[in-house]
Design an enzyme around this catalytic site. Structure first.
Site, mmCIF file in Angstrom:
data_model
loop_
_atom_site.group_PDB
_atom_site.id
_atom_site.type_symbol
_atom_site.label_atom_id
_atom_site.label_comp_id
_atom_site.label_asym_id
_atom_site.label_seq_id
_atom_site.Cartn_x
_atom_site.Cartn_y
_atom_site.Cartn_z
ATOM 1 N N HIS A 158 65.226 50.139 90.217
ATOM 2 C CA HIS A 158 66.960 49.766 89.923
ATOM 3 C C HIS A 158 65.775 48.577 89.443
ATOM 4 O O HIS A 158 66.515 47.379 88.733
ATOM 5 C CB HIS A 158 68.008 49.687 90.950
ATOM 6 C CG HIS A 158 68.766 51.212 90.983
ATOM 7 N ND1 HIS A 158 68.773 51.596 89.919
ATOM 8 C CD2 HIS A 158 69.309 51.242 92.155
ATOM 9 C CE1 HIS A 158 69.909 52.655 90.295
ATOM 10 N NE2 HIS A 158 69.396 52.613 91.974
ATOM 11 N N ASP A 193 66.626 60.842 92.045
ATOM 12 C CA ASP A 193 67.316 60.299 93.173
ATOM 13 C C ASP A 193 69.044 60.300 92.438
ATOM 14 O O ASP A 193 69.179 60.548 91.144
ATOM 15 C CB ASP A 193 67.857 58.540 92.707
ATOM 16 C CG ASP A 193 68.214 57.637 93.686
ATOM 17 O OD1 ASP A 193 68.089 57.247 94.617
ATOM 18 O OD2 ASP A 193 69.456 57.358 93.290
ATOM 19 N N HIS A 195 71.167 58.084 91.756
ATOM 20 C CA HIS A 195 71.796 56.849 90.309
ATOM 21 C C HIS A 195 70.017 57.402 89.528
ATOM 22 O O HIS A 195 69.334 57.446 89.647
ATOM 23 C CB HIS A 195 71.827 55.847 91.572
ATOM 24 C CG HIS A 195 72.577 55.779 91.829
ATOM 25 N ND1 HIS A 195 72.981 55.912 93.664
ATOM 26 C CD2 HIS A 195 74.151 55.459 92.004
ATOM 27 C CE1 HIS A 195 73.542 56.276 93.994
ATOM 28 N NE2 HIS A 195 74.623 55.670 92.971
ATOM 29 N N ASP A 282 70.071 61.153 98.163
ATOM 30 C CA ASP A 282 71.059 60.947 98.228
ATOM 31 C C ASP A 282 72.110 61.336 96.630
ATOM 32 O O ASP A 282 73.320 61.376 96.696
ATOM 33 C CB ASP A 282 71.534 58.803 97.651
ATOM 34 C CG ASP A 282 70.872 58.864 95.701
ATOM 35 O OD1 ASP A 282 69.705 59.077 95.730
ATOM 36 O OD2 ASP A 282 70.601 57.431 96.110
#
Length: 340
Positions: A158, A193, A195, A282
């Site tokens: 990120h 991931d 996200h 995740d």
């Protein structure tokens, strides 16, 4: 297969983050390290020491201004009367082209995208060694290994070139890809991931020499919200070198693997020499964030998909938060990749 990790990565210990306006315990905890170490060793990986490669590989991705900010902001913040124990911004500019303030508060807002990347006493040190871990694993593959795993913590995908966000400070996957490019290889970053890897996308969005692919929960109502939509394809000469594959919330193994197959086909069409796997765990059905529903066996299948590419891989740890199965999911992925 070797894996790399440095003990300095445990020192970053964030306390809180804001979620929907409420202070919550920060899930990016040092305890993640032990679960991942156990998972790597259970898969038969052998630990090697992370080496210090200096700021050069980091500086190919992150601006000197941003590095200076990360290095000094915690001490500066402590001089502010009544300031919070951790650096958390309360103001953000509406664009990146605004003036750059001298104020620590203003610079925190400029360089921190959200309230989920608090900076504390050891954050810079841990993030630095997390990046060095990614570089060390990349060098292992450059030296001839077919694959190598970087146990990076804090994670990185990120983080933009001059912007922290979502628990991330230095973008380890992007640093690995840029290092590979510097060494003459055509790299593809494939992010699995939960996200979207918005920072990685942003870093390479105008770079035709690095392909970015991300399989993730649809950001239309999910973090990071503003990036990760299917229409985002790159820009300029890099148009067509960014592929986002957003998935409906709750998607399980079948849907995830179907999207990953599409992404890996794009890797082949790009003519990549090597894959950087941004290895989030995740997407697991029992992860605290709960956005997707990939099973432990699903992670084994994801590993098998990368193995079938028959291409060198640098595996860089991204998300995956504390639950009983975190280490088992890493073991499953690695066993799938190794054909165990």
């Amino acid at each position: 297969m070797k894996f790399f990790f440095d003990e300095a990565q445990r020192l970053h210990n964030p306390v809180n983050f804001l979620s929907s306006g409420a202070a919550q315990p920060n899930p990016e905890q040092p305890g993640r390290v032990q679960a991942l170490l156990d998972g790597a060793k259970a898969a038969g990986l052998t630990q090697s020491a992370t080496e210090d490669h200096g700021m050069g590989p980091i500086g190919r991705v992150h601006s000197a201004e941003y590095v200076h900010f990360l290095r000094h902001i915690y001490k500066r913040w402590q001089r502010i009367e009544g300031a919070s124990p951790e650096v958390i911004p309360n103001i953000h500019p509406d664009r990146r082209t605004v003036s750059y303030p001298k104020s620590a508060v203003g610079q925190a807002g400029f360089h921190m995208a959200d309230t989920a990347c608090p900076i504390s006493e050891h954050t810079f040190h841990s993030a630095y060694w997390s990046a060095q871990t990614a570089i060390s694993a990349t060098n292992d593959v450059l030296a001839g290994a077919h694959a190598s795993y970087a146990l990076c913590r804090p994670p990185g995908h990120h983080a933009f070139a001059d912007l922290a966000g979502g628990f991330c400070f230095f973008n380890n996957s992007a640093i690995a890809a840029a290092h590979l490019k510097q060494n003459g290889l055509r790299a593809a970053v494939v992010d699995v991931d939960l996200h979207h890897g918005n920072g990685t996308q942003g870093i390479f969005y105008a770079d035709p020499d690095v392909l970015t692919v991300s399989v993730h929960a649809d950001p239309i109502r999910y973090y990071p919200f503003f990036w990760g939509h299917a229409h985002e394809r790159g820009e300029g000469d890099a148009l067509g070198t960014n592929l986002n594959l957003p998935l409906k919330m709750g998607t399980g193994d079948e849907g995830f693997l179907e999207a990953l197959d599409r992404g890996l086909e794009r890797v082949q069409d790009f003519g990549a020499d090597i894959i950087v796997v941004a290895l989030g765990l995740d997407a697991f059905e029992g992860d605290p964030f709960g956005g997707l529903s990939v099973s432990e066996q699903g992670f084994a299948e994801i590993g098998k998909r990368f193995a079938r590419m028959d291409m060198p891989c640098v595996m860089v740890q991204e998300g995956g938060y504390l639950c009983d199965e975190l280490g088992d999911n890493l073991t499953a992925f690695m066993n799938g990749f190794q054909g165990v």
